[in-house]
Design a protein around this motif. Structure first.
Motif, mmCIF file in Angstrom:
data_model
loop_
_atom_site.group_PDB
_atom_site.id
_atom_site.type_symbol
_atom_site.label_atom_id
_atom_site.label_comp_id
_atom_site.label_asym_id
_atom_site.label_seq_id
_atom_site.Cartn_x
_atom_site.Cartn_y
_atom_site.Cartn_z
ATOM 1 N N ALA A 229 1.076 -1.242 -0.032
ATOM 2 C CA ALA A 229 -0.080 -0.210 -0.060
ATOM 3 C C ALA A 229 0.873 1.190 0.159
ATOM 4 C CB ALA A 229 -1.105 0.039 1.153
ATOM 5 N N ASN A 230 2.141 1.189 0.599
ATOM 6 C CA ASN A 230 2.683 2.489 0.801
ATOM 7 C C ASN A 230 4.066 2.599 0.005
ATOM 8 O OD1 ASN A 230 1.199 3.768 3.321
ATOM 9 N ND2 ASN A 230 1.577 1.697 3.743
ATOM 10 N N TYR A 231 4.584 1.184 -0.162
ATOM 11 C CA TYR A 231 5.775 1.348 -0.914
ATOM 12 C C TYR A 231 5.790 0.156 -2.008
ATOM 13 C CZ TYR A 231 7.350 3.807 3.505
ATOM 14 O OH TYR A 231 7.563 4.418 4.417
ATOM 15 N N ARG A 232 4.618 0.363 -2.937
ATOM 16 C CA ARG A 232 4.508 -0.731 -3.875
ATOM 17 C C ARG A 232 5.825 -0.855 -4.848
ATOM 18 N NH1 ARG A 232 -0.331 -3.377 -4.612
ATOM 19 N NH2 ARG A 232 -0.558 -4.346 -6.641
ATOM 20 N N SER A 233 6.196 0.355 -5.156
ATOM 21 C CA SER A 233 7.276 0.178 -6.392
ATOM 22 C C SER A 233 8.454 -0.732 -5.734
ATOM 23 C CB SER A 233 7.502 1.491 -6.730
ATOM 24 O OG SER A 233 8.820 1.383 -7.549
ATOM 25 N N GLN A 234 9.017 -0.252 -4.695
ATOM 26 C CA GLN A 234 10.144 -0.940 -3.903
ATOM 27 C C GLN A 234 9.814 -2.297 -3.795
ATOM 28 O OE1 GLN A 234 8.577 1.820 -2.757
ATOM 29 N NE2 GLN A 234 10.176 3.220 -1.994
ATOM 30 N N THR A 235 8.383 -2.697 -3.333
ATOM 31 C CA THR A 235 8.244 -3.953 -2.953
ATOM 32 C C THR A 235 8.400 -5.015 -4.260
ATOM 33 O OG1 THR A 235 6.904 -3.236 -0.960
ATOM 34 C CG2 THR A 235 6.485 -5.715 -1.899
ATOM 35 N N ILE A 236 7.592 -4.269 -5.350
ATOM 36 C CA ILE A 236 7.639 -4.962 -6.526
ATOM 37 C C ILE A 236 9.053 -5.288 -7.050
ATOM 38 C CG2 ILE A 236 6.930 -5.068 -9.147
ATOM 39 C CD1 ILE A 236 4.572 -5.632 -7.064
ATOM 40 N N TYR A 237 9.860 -4.256 -7.089
ATOM 41 C CA TYR A 237 11.246 -4.561 -7.407
ATOM 42 C C TYR A 237 11.944 -5.663 -6.525
ATOM 43 C CZ TYR A 237 12.279 -0.601 -10.870
ATOM 44 O OH TYR A 237 12.212 0.107 -11.829
ATOM 45 N N CYS A 238 11.566 -5.704 -5.484
ATOM 46 C CA CYS A 238 12.049 -6.871 -4.578
ATOM 47 C C CYS A 238 11.945 -8.162 -4.899
ATOM 48 C CB CYS A 238 12.035 -6.303 -2.890
ATOM 49 S SG CYS A 238 12.890 -7.366 -1.919
ATOM 50 N N VAL A 239 10.430 -8.093 -5.278
ATOM 51 C CA VAL A 239 9.842 -9.412 -5.544
ATOM 52 C C VAL A 239 10.467 -10.015 -6.871
ATOM 53 C CG1 VAL A 239 7.657 -10.618 -6.472
ATOM 54 C CG2 VAL A 239 7.532 -9.097 -4.330
ATOM 55 N N LEU A 240 10.721 -8.766 -7.710
ATOM 56 C CA LEU A 240 11.349 -9.578 -8.971
ATOM 57 C C LEU A 240 12.842 -9.907 -8.783
ATOM 58 C CD1 LEU A 240 10.280 -6.801 -11.461
ATOM 59 C CD2 LEU A 240 9.489 -8.842 -11.330
ATOM 60 N N GLY A 241 13.629 -9.269 -7.946
ATOM 61 C CA GLY A 241 14.919 -9.653 -7.311
ATOM 62 C C GLY A 241 14.961 -11.023 -6.765
ATOM 63 N N LEU A 242 14.025 -11.288 -5.940
ATOM 64 C CA LEU A 242 13.790 -12.643 -5.231
ATOM 65 C C LEU A 242 13.501 -13.697 -6.434
ATOM 66 C CD1 LEU A 242 11.501 -11.679 -2.196
ATOM 67 C CD2 LEU A 242 13.729 -12.293 -2.195
ATOM 68 N N MET A 243 12.614 -13.660 -7.182
ATOM 69 C CA MET A 243 12.346 -14.601 -8.407
ATOM 70 C C MET A 243 13.708 -14.695 -9.198
ATOM 71 S SD MET A 243 8.569 -13.297 -9.698
ATOM 72 C CE MET A 243 8.292 -14.811 -10.477
ATOM 73 N N ILE A 244 14.514 -13.641 -9.763
ATOM 74 C CA ILE A 244 15.593 -13.789 -10.288
ATOM 75 C C ILE A 244 16.632 -14.605 -9.433
ATOM 76 C CG2 ILE A 244 17.689 -12.691 -11.528
ATOM 77 C CD1 ILE A 244 15.626 -10.398 -11.769
ATOM 78 N N GLY A 245 16.769 -14.219 -8.138
ATOM 79 C CA GLY A 245 17.625 -15.250 -7.270
ATOM 80 C C GLY A 245 17.150 -16.485 -7.031
#
Length: 296
Positions: A229-245
């Protein structure tokens, strides 16, 4: 809507039960992730009416999830170790195809917010580090039979369950990938399969794992909801990083088996299963479109 939610839960379970993409990723692809998170949050801290609505939604979703997980546990545990490279290739297909789908769904949160790429890097480093420094990688192995349970192993299973369910809730790395990293994927799935077949020797393990899952949900949901809700962009970027990792985690997965096998390389990679994995994710996206048309 009952059939739709059953299918949603069934698909989430198939994802949750195998290393690769998480059930949260499937919820994202099928377009009901926010409702899923809000329902879990309402179940924990909502009003009476919100809890009733959440229970109705999660119950329908849960029936599909249980059916999918039982079928997956009975089938996958029988072939996981003997066909680890084919299954790993399937998982890589899941992840590779799911990444651009997440990008498509969250384009507004990604494009123009490139300063948040640091969170993508953090996600990659986190999974890489957990995998690389995992003491279970290389064959120490874990036994989850009743005879081998001790305080240390109980705590290890409980904490692993908390971390795994946190990953399952996030649209990113699979909780099963976390279990694979911790060397617990095959033992836990084997224990679940044993309980399904009424081998009650494994019941204490499943109970400990289940309690860890509940604790993980209680601690995670509010944080996930707040972050989106408050840091959606940062969270999505982190999610993509987790997936790549998680690609690295899957490649190294054979090392965590009770009888370790070499990490996957080009000679053991299966293009056929990779294509099947990608096709399944594309099929889920098509299912989402069909469900939206039916709803409208």
């Amino acid at each position: 809507m009952y059939i739709i939610n059953f299918i949603r839960g069934f698909c989430m379970a198939l994802a949750d039960s195998v290393p690769g993409v998480s059930g949260g990723t499937i919820a994202f692809i099928l377009g009901f992730y926010d409702k899923f998170i809000n329902s879990l949050n309402s179940l924990i801290s909502g009003t009476k009416e919100e809890r009733i609505n959440a229970i109705k939604f999660l119950f329908k979703l849960g029936i599909g999830w249980v059916c999918g997980f039982v079928l997956s546990a009975l089938f996958i545990t029988s072939i996981f170790e003997s066909h680890i490279y084919e299954i790993s290739s399937l998982f890589i297909g899941f992840i590779i195809v799911a990444i651009p789908m997440i990008f498509k769904e969250e384009k507004e949160s990604i494009v123009g917010h490139y300063k948040n790429i640091i969170f993508l890097i953090i996600g990659i480093i986190l999974v890489f580090s957990i995998t690389y420094f995992n003491p279970m990688t290389g064959g120490s192995g874990i036994s989850v039979s009743v005879e081998s349970l001790n305080v240390g192993l109980i705590i290890y299973i409980f904490v692993s369950a908390m971390v795994a369910i946190s990953a399952m809730v996030l649209p990113g790395i699979s909780g099963s990938t976390i279990l694979l990293i911790f060397g617990l994927y095959a033992p836990i799935m084997g224990a679940v399969k044993g309980v399904i077949k009424f081998d009650l020797r494994f019941l204490p393990v499943v109970i400990i794992f289940g309690l860890g899952v509940l604790a993980g949900i209680a601690l995670t949901i509010r944080g996930v909801k707040f972050s989106l809700a408050n840091y959606r962009s940062q969270t999505i970027y982190c999610v993509l990083g987790l997936m790549i990792g998680s690609l690295y985690a899957v490649v190294m997965g054979p090392l965590t088996l009770s009888t370790p096998k070499p990490a996957m390389d080009l000679s053991t990679f299966s293009p056929l299963y990779f294509i099947i994995g990608g096709a399944l994710i594309i099929g889920l996206e098509r299912l989402k479109i069909a469900l939206e048309k039916k709803k409208n």
